[in-house]
Enzyme design. Structure first.
Site, PDB file in Angstrom:
ATOM      1  N   PRO A   1       0.791  -1.243   0.000  1.00  0.00           N
ATOM      2  CA  PRO A   1       0.000   0.000   0.000  1.00  0.00           C
ATOM      3  C   PRO A   1       0.819   1.286   0.000  1.00  0.00           C
ATOM      4  O   PRO A   1       0.757   2.080   0.948  1.00  0.00           O
ATOM      5  CB  PRO A   1      -0.825  -0.135   1.284  1.00  0.00           C
ATOM      6  CG  PRO A   1       0.062  -0.904   2.205  1.00  0.00           C
ATOM      7  CD  PRO A   1       0.807  -1.884   1.324  1.00  0.00           C
ATOM      8  N   CYS A   2       1.532   1.542  -1.076  1.00  0.00           N
ATOM      9  CA  CYS A   2       2.287   2.791  -1.160  1.00  0.00           C
ATOM     10  C   CYS A   2       1.349   3.995  -1.230  1.00  0.00           C
ATOM     11  O   CYS A   2       1.772   5.131  -0.978  1.00  0.00           O
ATOM     12  CB  CYS A   2       3.239   2.774  -2.352  1.00  0.00           C
ATOM     13  SG  CYS A   2       2.457   2.496  -3.947  1.00  0.00           S
TER      14      CYS A   2
END
Length: 287
Positions: free
Chosen positions: A251-252
C-alpha cells in the site's frame, strides 16, 4: 450498442474519481450534492446512488475522509506506535486484517540480473473498484500488479519491460486469485498471499514495512525511514515507495506528506485520493 460490464465499470469509476477530485479540491467550501453531480453530468439522485454503491457512504460523508485534518489525526494517532498498532484495524468479524499474512521473497541475484531469465510468469486482467488491473505471478508468488490506464496490450508491454527475458502465459492462477480477494473485502478467503519481488535489499525492506500500514491507516516518508531505523533515508525511502511493483497490495498509496496532503502517486493522484477515501469509508463502516 451494448456496453460490456467491464467497460461500464470503468466508466462508472472514472465518474466517481472525477467527482472525488472535485470534492477534494473544493472541500473547504462544502460543495452541495447538486454541484458534485453536475461535474459528472448526472442527476443528483443517480449520482448519490452510484456514489453510495461504490463507496458505501454518501458524498457528504466521504468529504470528511478527504480532509487534511482527518489525515493529520490518523498520523498523530498512529505515528508513535505504527508497528504496534499496524494490524489492529479489521473490516469485519473473523476476517480481521491481521489475519492477512504476506511473505516477501526477493528474487535471486541471477533472476534479478538476467531480467527474469528462466522465469515462467502467468498474468491476467481483472476489475477493481479503482479501474482495470493487470496482475502477474511466478511459481513463488505475485511479482507485479498495476492499474491499466491504457490498453491491455500496453499494460502487458510494461510488465514485459520489468522481466524482458521471462516466458509469459495468460492464465489466472491461485496466487493471483488470492491477491484479487483483497478488493472484495472478504479477508477470510485471502489465505497466504506470497510476493516474489524484483528489488534491491533496501527496496524489499521498504516494501515489507509498507505492508504493516493497515487499511484506513496512513504514514509518511519520515515515519517509514524512522521505522527502518534510518531517519536520514527519506529520499531513498521515497524512491523505493515510488518503485513499488505491486499496486494496492503493497500500500504505497497510504504514504502521504507530513502536512496531511496526499501528494503524488505512481498511478495518479486522483486514484490515490479515491483509494484513501474508499478505505477510510470501509473502516468507518466496520467500526
Amino acid at each position: 450498442m451494448i456496453i460490456s460490464m467491464e467497460t461500464q465499470n470503468e466508466i462508472d469509476y472514472k465518474r466517481i474519481a472525477e467527482a472525488i477530485e472535485f470534492l477534494r479540491i473544493n472541500y473547504k467550501r462544502q460543495p452541495t450534492l447538486e454541484e458534485a453531480a453536475e461535474q459528472v453530468n448526472l442527476s443528483p439522485f443517480h449520482f448519490q446512488r452510484m456514489f453510495k454503491d461504490w463507496a458505501g457512504v454518501t458524498p457528504k460523508q466521504f468529504l470528511q475522509y478527504l480532509s487534511v485534518e482527518h489525515a493529520k489525526s490518523i498520523l498523530k494517532d498512529k505515528q508513535a506506535s505504527l508497528f504496534d498498532t499496524a494490524f489492529e484495524t479489521g473490516l469485519s468479524g473473523t476476517g480481521r486484517l491481521h489475519d492477512l499474512f504476506i511473505k516477501v521473497e526477493g528474487m535471486t541475484p541471477g533472476e534479478y540480473k538476467n531480467g527474469g531469465e528462466q522465469l515462467n510468469i502467468n498474468y491476467s486482467y481483472a476489475e477493481s473498484p479503482f479501474g482495470s488491473i493487470i496482475v502477474a505471478s511466478t511459481g513463488k508468488g505475485i511479482c507485479y500488479m498495476a492499474f491499466v490506464d491504457g490498453t491491455n496490450d500496453e499494460a502487458l508491454i510494461e510488465l514485459k519491460n520489468k522481466f524482458p527475458n521471462a516466458m509469459y502465459t495468460q492464465f489466472l492462477d491461485t496466487f493471483q486469485q488470492n491477491a484479487l480477494f483483497i478488493f472484495t473485502q472478504d479477508w477470510s478467503k485471502l489465505n497466504n498471499i506470497k510476493l516474489h519481488l524484483k528489488g534491491t535489499p533496501f527496496q524489499l525492506k521498504v516494501w515489507e514495512t509498507l505492508l504493516k500500514v493497515p487499511i484506513g491507516g496512513l504514514t509518511t516518508y519520515g515515519s517509514l525511514a524512522n521505522d527502518l531505523k534510518n531517519p536520514n533515508a527519506c529520499r531513498a525511502v521515497g524512491s523505493a515507495v515510488g518503485g513499488n511493483p505491486v499496486a494496492f497490495l503493497i500500500p504505497c498509496h497510504r504514504v502521504i506528506r507530513s502536512s496531511g496532503e496526499t501528494g503524488q502517486y505512481h498511478w495518479g493522484s486522483q486514484r490515490k485520493n479515491a483509494m484513501l477515501g474508499w478505505e477510510a469509508a470501509q473502516t468507518a463502516k466496520a467500526s
